[in-house]
Scaffold this motif. Structure first.
Motif, PDB file in Angstrom:
ATOM      1  N   ALA A 253      -4.545  11.554 -28.322  1.00 13.10           N
ATOM      2  CA  ALA A 253      -4.571  13.015 -28.359  1.00 13.10           C
ATOM      3  C   ALA A 253      -4.788  13.570 -26.956  1.00 13.10           C
ATOM      4  CB  ALA A 253      -5.692  13.488 -29.279  1.00 13.10           C
ATOM      5  N   THR A 254      -3.951  14.537 -26.568  1.00 10.86           N
ATOM      6  CA  THR A 254      -4.119  15.229 -25.285  1.00 10.86           C
ATOM      7  C   THR A 254      -4.086  16.723 -25.573  1.00 10.86           C
ATOM      8  OG1 THR A 254      -1.735  15.120 -24.837  1.00 10.86           O
ATOM      9  CG2 THR A 254      -3.094  13.358 -23.952  1.00 10.86           C
ATOM     10  N   GLY A 255      -5.226  17.254 -25.960  1.00 14.34           N
ATOM     11  CA  GLY A 255      -5.274  18.621 -26.438  1.00 14.34           C
ATOM     12  C   GLY A 255      -5.065  19.679 -25.379  1.00 14.34           C
ATOM     13  N   THR A 256      -5.408  19.380 -24.139  1.00 12.22           N
ATOM     14  CA  THR A 256      -5.314  20.388 -23.077  1.00 12.22           C
ATOM     15  C   THR A 256      -4.272  20.030 -22.028  1.00 12.22           C
ATOM     16  OG1 THR A 256      -7.651  20.933 -23.390  1.00 12.22           O
ATOM     17  CG2 THR A 256      -6.619  21.658 -21.330  1.00 12.22           C
ATOM     18  N   ARG A 257      -4.347  18.835 -21.470  1.00 11.77           N
ATOM     19  CA  ARG A 257      -3.393  18.385 -20.460  1.00 11.77           C
ATOM     20  C   ARG A 257      -3.344  16.869 -20.482  1.00 11.77           C
ATOM     21  NH1 ARG A 257      -5.984  17.021 -15.529  1.00 11.77           N
ATOM     22  NH2 ARG A 257      -4.146  17.612 -14.338  1.00 11.77           N
ATOM     23  N   THR A 258      -2.242  16.304 -19.950  1.00 14.99           N
ATOM     24  CA  THR A 258      -2.125  14.852 -19.912  1.00 14.99           C
ATOM     25  C   THR A 258      -2.711  14.265 -18.639  1.00 14.99           C
ATOM     26  OG1 THR A 258       0.036  14.707 -18.795  1.00 14.99           O
ATOM     27  CG2 THR A 258       0.051  15.062 -21.194  1.00 14.99           C
ATOM     28  N   GLY A 259      -2.811  15.064 -17.569  1.00 15.05           N
ATOM     29  CA  GLY A 259      -3.244  14.543 -16.282  1.00 15.05           C
ATOM     30  C   GLY A 259      -2.196  13.677 -15.608  1.00 15.05           C
ATOM     31  N   THR A 260      -0.932  13.839 -16.002  1.00 17.71           N
ATOM     32  CA  THR A 260       0.157  13.033 -15.462  1.00 17.71           C
ATOM     33  C   THR A 260       1.303  13.940 -15.025  1.00 17.71           C
ATOM     34  OG1 THR A 260       1.454  12.757 -17.503  1.00 17.71           O
ATOM     35  CG2 THR A 260      -0.446  11.283 -17.190  1.00 17.71           C
TER      36      THR A 260
ATOM     37  N   ALA B 149      15.959   6.840 -13.482  1.00 16.60           N
ATOM     38  CA  ALA B 149      14.640   6.271 -13.199  1.00 16.60           C
ATOM     39  C   ALA B 149      14.138   6.943 -11.931  1.00 16.60           C
ATOM     40  CB  ALA B 149      14.713   4.758 -13.004  1.00 16.60           C
ATOM     41  N   VAL B 150      12.910   7.415 -11.971  1.00 18.37           N
ATOM     42  CA  VAL B 150      12.374   8.201 -10.863  1.00 18.37           C
ATOM     43  C   VAL B 150      11.015   7.649 -10.460  1.00 18.37           C
ATOM     44  CG1 VAL B 150      11.778  10.501 -10.044  1.00 18.37           C
ATOM     45  CG2 VAL B 150      13.515  10.236 -11.827  1.00 18.37           C
ATOM     46  N   SER B 151      10.829   7.461  -9.164  1.00 16.29           N
ATOM     47  CA  SER B 151       9.537   7.091  -8.601  1.00 16.29           C
ATOM     48  C   SER B 151       9.052   8.266  -7.760  1.00 16.29           C
ATOM     49  CB  SER B 151       9.683   5.828  -7.745  1.00 16.29           C
ATOM     50  OG  SER B 151       8.436   5.408  -7.237  1.00 16.29           O
ATOM     51  N   THR B 152       8.091   9.009  -8.286  1.00 17.50           N
ATOM     52  CA  THR B 152       7.660  10.245  -7.631  1.00 17.50           C
ATOM     53  C   THR B 152       6.557   9.984  -6.619  1.00 17.50           C
ATOM     54  OG1 THR B 152       5.955  10.786  -9.293  1.00 17.50           O
ATOM     55  CG2 THR B 152       8.202  11.572  -9.711  1.00 17.50           C
ATOM     56  N   VAL B 153       6.342  10.962  -5.756  1.00 15.30           N
ATOM     57  CA  VAL B 153       5.286  10.905  -4.750  1.00 15.30           C
ATOM     58  C   VAL B 153       4.195  11.909  -5.102  1.00 15.30           C
ATOM     59  CG1 VAL B 153       6.880  10.157  -2.943  1.00 15.30           C
ATOM     60  CG2 VAL B 153       6.422  12.611  -3.234  1.00 15.30           C
ATOM     61  N   GLN B 154       3.009  11.688  -4.544  1.00 19.57           N
ATOM     62  CA  GLN B 154       1.909  12.646  -4.507  1.00 19.57           C
ATOM     63  C   GLN B 154       1.470  13.158  -5.880  1.00 19.57           C
ATOM     64  OE1 GLN B 154       1.616  15.321  -1.195  1.00 19.57           O
ATOM     65  NE2 GLN B 154       3.322  14.356  -0.119  1.00 19.57           N
ATOM     66  N   GLU B 155       1.476  12.275  -6.874  1.00 20.80           N
ATOM     67  CA  GLU B 155       0.910  12.655  -8.176  1.00 20.80           C
ATOM     68  C   GLU B 155      -0.597  12.798  -8.094  1.00 20.80           C
ATOM     69  OE1 GLU B 155      -0.930  11.913 -12.185  1.00 20.80           O
ATOM     70  OE2 GLU B 155      -1.153  10.803 -10.313  1.00 20.80           O
ATOM     71  N   GLU B 156      -1.234  11.899  -7.341  1.00 15.82           N
ATOM     72  CA  GLU B 156      -2.690  11.867  -7.292  1.00 15.82           C
ATOM     73  C   GLU B 156      -3.301  13.078  -6.602  1.00 15.82           C
ATOM     74  OE1 GLU B 156      -4.418   9.928  -8.955  1.00 15.82           O
ATOM     75  OE2 GLU B 156      -3.342   8.046  -9.256  1.00 15.82           O
ATOM     76  N   VAL B 157      -2.493  13.868  -5.939  1.00 18.06           N
ATOM     77  CA  VAL B 157      -2.996  15.070  -5.268  1.00 18.06           C
ATOM     78  C   VAL B 157      -2.389  16.329  -5.872  1.00 18.06           C
ATOM     79  CG1 VAL B 157      -3.599  13.922  -3.125  1.00 18.06           C
ATOM     80  CG2 VAL B 157      -1.280  14.768  -3.405  1.00 18.06           C
ATOM     81  N   GLY B 158      -1.998  16.251  -7.158  1.00 16.60           N
ATOM     82  CA  GLY B 158      -1.551  17.473  -7.839  1.00 16.60           C
ATOM     83  C   GLY B 158      -0.154  17.443  -8.404  1.00 16.60           C
ATOM     84  N   VAL B 159       0.333  16.296  -8.831  1.00 17.57           N
ATOM     85  CA  VAL B 159       1.676  16.112  -9.425  1.00 17.57           C
ATOM     86  C   VAL B 159       2.766  16.799  -8.603  1.00 17.57           C
ATOM     87  CG1 VAL B 159       0.786  15.702 -11.750  1.00 17.57           C
ATOM     88  CG2 VAL B 159       1.395  18.028 -11.117  1.00 17.57           C
TER      89      VAL B 159
ATOM     90  N   PRO C 230       0.827  -1.213   0.000  1.00 15.87           N
ATOM     91  CA  PRO C 230       0.000   0.000   0.000  1.00 15.87           C
ATOM     92  C   PRO C 230       0.860   1.262   0.000  1.00 15.87           C
ATOM     93  CG  PRO C 230      -0.815  -1.587   1.598  1.00 15.87           C
ATOM     94  CD  PRO C 230       0.518  -2.093   1.145  1.00 15.87           C
ATOM     95  N   SER C 231       0.435   2.247  -0.791  1.00 22.85           N
ATOM     96  CA  SER C 231       1.241   3.456  -0.938  1.00 22.85           C
ATOM     97  C   SER C 231       0.361   4.658  -1.264  1.00 22.85           C
ATOM     98  CB  SER C 231       2.285   3.235  -2.059  1.00 22.85           C
ATOM     99  OG  SER C 231       3.191   4.303  -2.148  1.00 22.85           O
ATOM    100  N   PRO C 232      -0.595   5.016  -0.387  1.00 22.36           N
ATOM    101  CA  PRO C 232      -1.446   6.170  -0.682  1.00 22.36           C
ATOM    102  C   PRO C 232      -0.653   7.468  -0.656  1.00 22.36           C
ATOM    103  CG  PRO C 232      -1.837   5.362   1.546  1.00 22.36           C
ATOM    104  CD  PRO C 232      -0.924   4.375   0.894  1.00 22.36           C
ATOM    105  N   SER C 233      -1.144   8.441  -1.393  1.00 18.50           N
ATOM    106  CA  SER C 233      -0.449   9.727  -1.503  1.00 18.50           C
ATOM    107  C   SER C 233      -0.147  10.307  -0.123  1.00 18.50           C
ATOM    108  CB  SER C 233      -1.315  10.726  -2.277  1.00 18.50           C
ATOM    109  OG  SER C 233      -1.669  10.218  -3.539  1.00 18.50           O
ATOM    110  N   GLY C 234       1.110  10.694   0.052  1.00 15.82           N
ATOM    111  CA  GLY C 234       1.558  11.235   1.320  1.00 15.82           C
ATOM    112  C   GLY C 234       2.084  10.190   2.286  1.00 15.82           C
ATOM    113  N   PHE C 235       1.915   8.909   1.932  1.00 19.02           N
ATOM    114  CA  PHE C 235       2.345   7.807   2.795  1.00 19.02           C
ATOM    115  C   PHE C 235       3.028   6.731   1.936  1.00 19.02           C
ATOM    116  CE2 PHE C 235      -1.353   9.843   4.615  1.00 19.02           C
ATOM    117  CZ  PHE C 235      -1.008  10.046   5.942  1.00 19.02           C
ATOM    118  N   GLU C 236       3.974   7.147   1.099  1.00 15.32           N
ATOM    119  CA  GLU C 236       4.552   6.255   0.096  1.00 15.32           C
ATOM    120  C   GLU C 236       5.803   5.518   0.549  1.00 15.32           C
ATOM    121  OE1 GLU C 236       2.846   9.944  -2.075  1.00 15.32           O
ATOM    122  OE2 GLU C 236       4.197   9.584  -0.377  1.00 15.32           O
ATOM    123  N   ALA C 237       6.288   5.743   1.748  1.00 16.09           N
ATOM    124  CA  ALA C 237       7.621   5.285   2.137  1.00 16.09           C
ATOM    125  C   ALA C 237       7.810   3.780   1.974  1.00 16.09           C
ATOM    126  CB  ALA C 237       7.929   5.703   3.582  1.00 16.09           C
ATOM    127  N   VAL C 238       6.834   2.987   2.397  1.00 17.11           N
ATOM    128  CA  VAL C 238       6.997   1.531   2.336  1.00 17.11           C
ATOM    129  C   VAL C 238       7.122   1.072   0.881  1.00 17.11           C
ATOM    130  CG1 VAL C 238       5.970  -0.684   2.914  1.00 17.11           C
ATOM    131  CG2 VAL C 238       5.770   1.219   4.512  1.00 17.11           C
TER     132      VAL C 238
END
Length: 352
Positions: A285-292, A201-211, A16-24
């Motif tokens: 096609a991503t005309g406005t934003r990718t959401g990623t 290679a990068v594993s980022t945090v907190q994408e789901e709450v605003g990249v 489990p790795s919910p946004s803000g609690f990704e350490a494990v």
């Protein structure tokens, strides 16, 4: 997908790795990549980086986000139930009646309550917002519950990783364990080929709450280019509305996005690399934003050329997301091909 890579994916999906609690979850990823990376490190918020140090001064980052959607304990009632709020875009239509784990100091099992069909007013049924739902951990009262959990503890749905027919898999959190899996395997391919470019290679945090993690990494790492690997909607299941149907199908290869954040030179590099490696890709096609995370990278500093590479995914933000492992293998191979060609393709700019 061979057994070692499959086991790595399963380890990511079952952590489990919910946004803000990704350490494990980040520890699982780091333990895997340090076996072949030249160096690994983390930053203050837990973004994790592994690197292949190439001989040229060109650098490219392959990124995914480690976090998943979930819930958080907002309040503990005097009756011993837990009021919750969403972490990220949790889907209120699939949360009731689910087994969950409250990630307290000692994990606590619970369920999201759902009144029995016999007792509901059927003509008045509607989907309650997450804030109106509750978790039952079996506590007798509020004091009993407070012995187990605290306000602010994260909550995730408890599911299994299941092999479906052929090369299909179902699990919670494909979004975006498949992205960090791909970033790791893309780095491995770059290391094995000893490419000239420096590859992160990068594993980022907190994408789901605003990249948020990508904003940090984009500034701190400052690569010459970044490819954000994330899930994208497969539109080949029967209940997709006609106006949202499109060309993306499971098993037909990774998806190269065009438009908005996606830099034309990286789109060309990805497509040329796919052709050179005889990898099938799909276009989106991503005309406005990718959401990623690509949306954060391309505006970082003075602009980092970015591309969103998609992994087709059915039923996004539900506990039963479905992907095809053939698409994952192809994505990793494609990233390796991009890494091999990156030094010659640079500098990445728009031809005016």
């Amino acid at each position: 997908m061979d057994d070692d890579r499959r086991a790595f994916l399963t380890d990511l999906l079952t952590t489990p790795s919910p946004s803000g609690f990704e350490a494990v979850g980040q520890r699982v990823w780091l333990d895997y990549v340090r076996d072949f990376a030249d160096d690994v490190w983390t930053d203050a918020y837990g973004n994790a980086v592994a690197v292949h140090q190439g001989g040229s001064d060109v650098s490219i980052a392959f990124t995914g986000h480690a976090d998943e959607i979930g819930f958080i304990v907002r309040d503990i009632t005097e009756d011993g139930f837990l009021r919750i709020s969403p972490i990220g875009g949790a889907d209120r239509t699939v949360s009731k009646g689910q087994h969950v784990t409250v990630h307290a100091e000692t994990p606590v099992a619970g369920v999201v309550g759902q009144t029995a069909i016999h007792l509901r007013e059927r003509e008045e049924e509607s989907y309650e917002d997450i804030d109106a739902q509750f978790v039952d951990v079996g506590a007798d009262d509020g004091d009993d519950a407070r012995e187990l959990v605290e306000v602010g503890d994260p909550v995730t749905v408890e599911t299994r990783v299941r092999a479906l027919h052929g090369t299909r898999m179902a699990a919670r959190g494909m979004d975006n364990r498949v992205g960090i899996w791909s970033a790791a395997e893309g780095l491995r391919a770059a290391v094995e080929a000893d490419v000239d470019a420096t590859v992160y290679a990068v594993s980022t945090v907190q994408e789901e709450v605003g990249v948020q993690g990508a904003k940090m990494i984009g500034f701190g790492l400052d690569p010459d280019a970044a490819i954000a690997v994330d899930v994208t909607h497969a539109t080949d299941n029967p209940d997709i509305p006609g106006k949202r149907s499109g060309p993306v199908e499971l098993g037909e290869g990774p998806v190269v996005s065009r438009g908005s954040a996606n830099h034309p030179s990286l789109v060309d590099l990805a497509r040329e690399s796919a052709d050179a490696a005889e990898i099938d890709v799909q276009l989106q096609a991503t005309g406005t934003r990718t959401g990623t995370d690509a949306d954060a990278f391309y505006t970082a500093r003075s602009g980092i050329p970015a591309l969103n590479l998609g992994i087709p995914n059915r039923y996004m933000h539900t506990p039963v997301e479905v992907i095809d492992t053939d698409d994952l293998d192809a994505a990793a191979e494609l990233l390796g091909s991009v890494a091999d060609r990156a030094a010659d393709a640079a500098p990445f700019g728009v031809d005016l």
